[in-house]
Design a protein around this motif. Structure first.
Motif, PDB file in Angstrom:
ATOM      1  N   PHE A  81      39.681  37.238  37.821  1.00 37.17           N
ATOM      2  CA  PHE A  81      38.961  36.226  38.584  1.00 37.17           C
ATOM      3  C   PHE A  81      38.257  36.895  39.753  1.00 37.17           C
ATOM      4  N   ARG A  82      37.210  36.235  40.225  1.00 37.18           N
ATOM      5  CA  ARG A  82      36.562  36.658  41.468  1.00 37.18           C
ATOM      6  C   ARG A  82      36.395  35.425  42.345  1.00 37.18           C
ATOM      7  N   HIS A  83      36.726  35.592  43.615  1.00 38.26           N
ATOM      8  CA  HIS A  83      36.461  34.548  44.594  1.00 38.26           C
ATOM      9  C   HIS A  83      35.938  35.209  45.852  1.00 38.26           C
ATOM     10  N   GLU A  84      34.676  34.956  46.142  1.00 36.63           N
ATOM     11  CA  GLU A  84      33.989  35.593  47.259  1.00 36.63           C
ATOM     12  C   GLU A  84      34.131  37.107  47.130  1.00 36.63           C
ATOM     13  N   ASP A  85      34.798  37.789  48.057  1.00 38.41           N
ATOM     14  CA  ASP A  85      34.906  39.243  47.979  1.00 38.41           C
ATOM     15  C   ASP A  85      36.267  39.717  47.477  1.00 38.41           C
ATOM     16  N   ALA A  86      37.041  38.816  46.874  1.00 37.35           N
ATOM     17  CA  ALA A  86      38.361  39.171  46.356  1.00 37.35           C
ATOM     18  C   ALA A  86      38.365  39.140  44.821  1.00 37.35           C
ATOM     19  N   PHE A  87      39.086  40.085  44.241  1.00 38.22           N
ATOM     20  CA  PHE A  87      39.271  40.134  42.793  1.00 38.22           C
ATOM     21  C   PHE A  87      40.752  39.966  42.501  1.00 38.22           C
ATOM     22  N   MET A  88      41.079  39.144  41.500  1.00 39.86           N
ATOM     23  CA  MET A  88      42.462  38.847  41.142  1.00 39.86           C
ATOM     24  C   MET A  88      42.644  39.073  39.649  1.00 39.86           C
ATOM     25  N   TYR A  89      43.728  39.756  39.291  1.00 38.75           N
ATOM     26  CA  TYR A  89      43.992  40.100  37.904  1.00 38.75           C
ATOM     27  C   TYR A  89      45.416  39.702  37.545  1.00 38.75           C
ATOM     28  N   CYS A  90      45.638  39.376  36.261  1.00 43.65           N
ATOM     29  CA  CYS A  90      46.979  39.005  35.803  1.00 43.65           C
ATOM     30  C   CYS A  90      47.016  39.045  34.280  1.00 43.65           C
ATOM     31  N   ASP A  91      48.222  38.828  33.730  1.00 40.02           N
ATOM     32  CA  ASP A  91      48.390  38.792  32.276  1.00 40.02           C
ATOM     33  C   ASP A  91      47.946  37.452  31.690  1.00 40.02           C
ATOM     34  N   SER A  92      48.231  36.351  32.404  1.00 39.74           N
ATOM     35  CA  SER A  92      47.824  35.023  31.954  1.00 39.74           C
ATOM     36  C   SER A  92      47.711  34.103  33.168  1.00 39.74           C
ATOM     37  N   ALA A  93      46.990  32.992  32.978  1.00 38.90           N
ATOM     38  CA  ALA A  93      46.787  32.089  34.113  1.00 38.90           C
ATOM     39  C   ALA A  93      46.439  30.688  33.640  1.00 38.90           C
ATOM     40  N   TRP A  94      46.708  29.723  34.502  1.00 38.39           N
ATOM     41  CA  TRP A  94      46.173  28.367  34.390  1.00 38.39           C
ATOM     42  C   TRP A  94      45.095  28.280  35.447  1.00 38.39           C
ATOM     43  N   PHE A  95      43.891  27.911  35.039  1.00 37.67           N
ATOM     44  CA  PHE A  95      42.758  27.796  35.953  1.00 37.67           C
ATOM     45  C   PHE A  95      42.317  26.337  36.010  1.00 37.67           C
ATOM     46  N   TYR A  96      42.256  25.790  37.214  1.00 32.54           N
ATOM     47  CA  TYR A  96      41.894  24.396  37.440  1.00 32.54           C
ATOM     48  C   TYR A  96      40.545  24.367  38.164  1.00 32.54           C
ATOM     49  N   ALA A  97      39.460  24.374  37.403  1.00 42.09           N
ATOM     50  CA  ALA A  97      38.114  24.454  37.984  1.00 42.09           C
ATOM     51  C   ALA A  97      37.823  23.258  38.886  1.00 42.09           C
ATOM     52  N   ASP A  98      38.290  22.066  38.493  1.00 47.61           N
ATOM     53  CA  ASP A  98      38.000  20.874  39.304  1.00 47.61           C
ATOM     54  C   ASP A  98      38.719  20.902  40.646  1.00 47.61           C
ATOM     55  N   GLN A  99      39.781  21.700  40.759  1.00 52.41           N
ATOM     56  CA  GLN A  99      40.524  21.822  42.018  1.00 52.41           C
ATOM     57  C   GLN A  99      40.261  23.166  42.701  1.00 52.41           C
ATOM     58  N   ASN A 100      39.442  24.011  42.072  1.00 52.64           N
ATOM     59  CA  ASN A 100      39.153  25.349  42.586  1.00 52.64           C
ATOM     60  C   ASN A 100      40.449  26.096  42.918  1.00 52.64           C
ATOM     61  N   SER A 101      41.373  26.080  41.952  1.00 55.58           N
ATOM     62  CA  SER A 101      42.669  26.739  42.154  1.00 55.58           C
ATOM     63  C   SER A 101      43.156  27.341  40.846  1.00 55.58           C
ATOM     64  N   MET A 102      44.219  28.133  40.955  1.00 53.61           N
ATOM     65  CA  MET A 102      44.778  28.796  39.779  1.00 53.61           C
ATOM     66  C   MET A 102      46.239  29.152  39.993  1.00 53.61           C
ATOM     67  N   ASP A 103      46.955  29.301  38.888  1.00 50.89           N
ATOM     68  CA  ASP A 103      48.311  29.833  38.863  1.00 50.89           C
ATOM     69  C   ASP A 103      48.264  31.064  37.965  1.00 50.89           C
ATOM     70  N   ALA A 104      48.688  32.214  38.478  1.00 50.10           N
ATOM     71  CA  ALA A 104      48.625  33.469  37.738  1.00 50.10           C
ATOM     72  C   ALA A 104      50.036  33.968  37.437  1.00 50.10           C
ATOM     73  N   PHE A 105      50.195  34.594  36.261  1.00 53.22           N
ATOM     74  CA  PHE A 105      51.510  35.047  35.803  1.00 53.22           C
ATOM     75  C   PHE A 105      51.445  36.479  35.284  1.00 53.22           C
ATOM     76  N   GLY A 106      52.448  37.266  35.600  1.00 53.53           N
ATOM     77  CA  GLY A 106      52.614  38.598  35.037  1.00 53.53           C
ATOM     78  C   GLY A 106      51.631  39.636  35.544  1.00 53.53           C
ATOM     79  N   HIS A 107      52.153  40.704  36.130  1.00 49.75           N
ATOM     80  CA  HIS A 107      51.342  41.809  36.648  1.00 49.75           C
ATOM     81  C   HIS A 107      50.155  41.312  37.489  1.00 49.75           C
ATOM     82  N   VAL A 108      50.460  40.462  38.445  1.00 50.90           N
ATOM     83  CA  VAL A 108      49.432  39.906  39.328  1.00 50.90           C
ATOM     84  C   VAL A 108      48.995  40.975  40.324  1.00 50.90           C
ATOM     85  N   ARG A 109      47.682  41.104  40.492  1.00 47.95           N
ATOM     86  CA  ARG A 109      47.121  42.072  41.435  1.00 47.95           C
ATOM     87  C   ARG A 109      45.933  41.424  42.145  1.00 47.95           C
TER      88      ARG A 109
END
Length: 110
Positions: A55-83
């Motif tokens: 994922f990218r948000h502004e100047d931050a990059f986020m990585y993981c093994d799997s995620a739930w992404f909620y576009a309507d809420q502009n949020s996410m839950d990330a799982f496994g090897h989160v960076r």
């Protein structure tokens, strides 16, 4: 129309516009995933992303093994090897993260 009613209505419109502007920050963007699934049963815009998720948000990059992404809420839950990487000054890792794009708050565990 009374002066109080007229300015009260104007104030309400102004406050609504300011609240909408505050919520209209930059959106979280999906930059990679091996697989994407939509959860139509939940009634939300939930997306299940699996494998090499980024994922990218502004100047931050986020990585993981799997995620739930909620576009309507502009949020996410990330799982496994989160960076999380931001510039050359921030590197944060964990096993689970919740992130809110409106507040730019991340909660990382493990």
């Amino acid at each position: 129309m009374s002066l109080l009613r007229k300015y009260g209505m104007l104030l309400a419109i102004l406050l609504f516009a300011m609240a909408a502007f505050a919520q209209d920050g930059k959106k979280i963007t999906i930059i990679s995933a091996d697989e994407a699934r939509f959860d139509q049963k939940s009634g939300t815009d939930a997306r299940r992303l699996i494998g090499n998720v980024g994922f990218r948000h502004e100047d931050a990059f986020m990585y993981c093994d799997s995620a739930w992404f909620y576009a309507d809420q502009n949020s996410m839950d990330a799982f496994g090897h989160v960076r999380v990487e931001q510039g050359d000054s921030l590197l944060m890792t964990g096993r689970f993260m919740t992130y809110n794009g409106y507040t730019r708050m991340a909660k990382v565990r493990d």
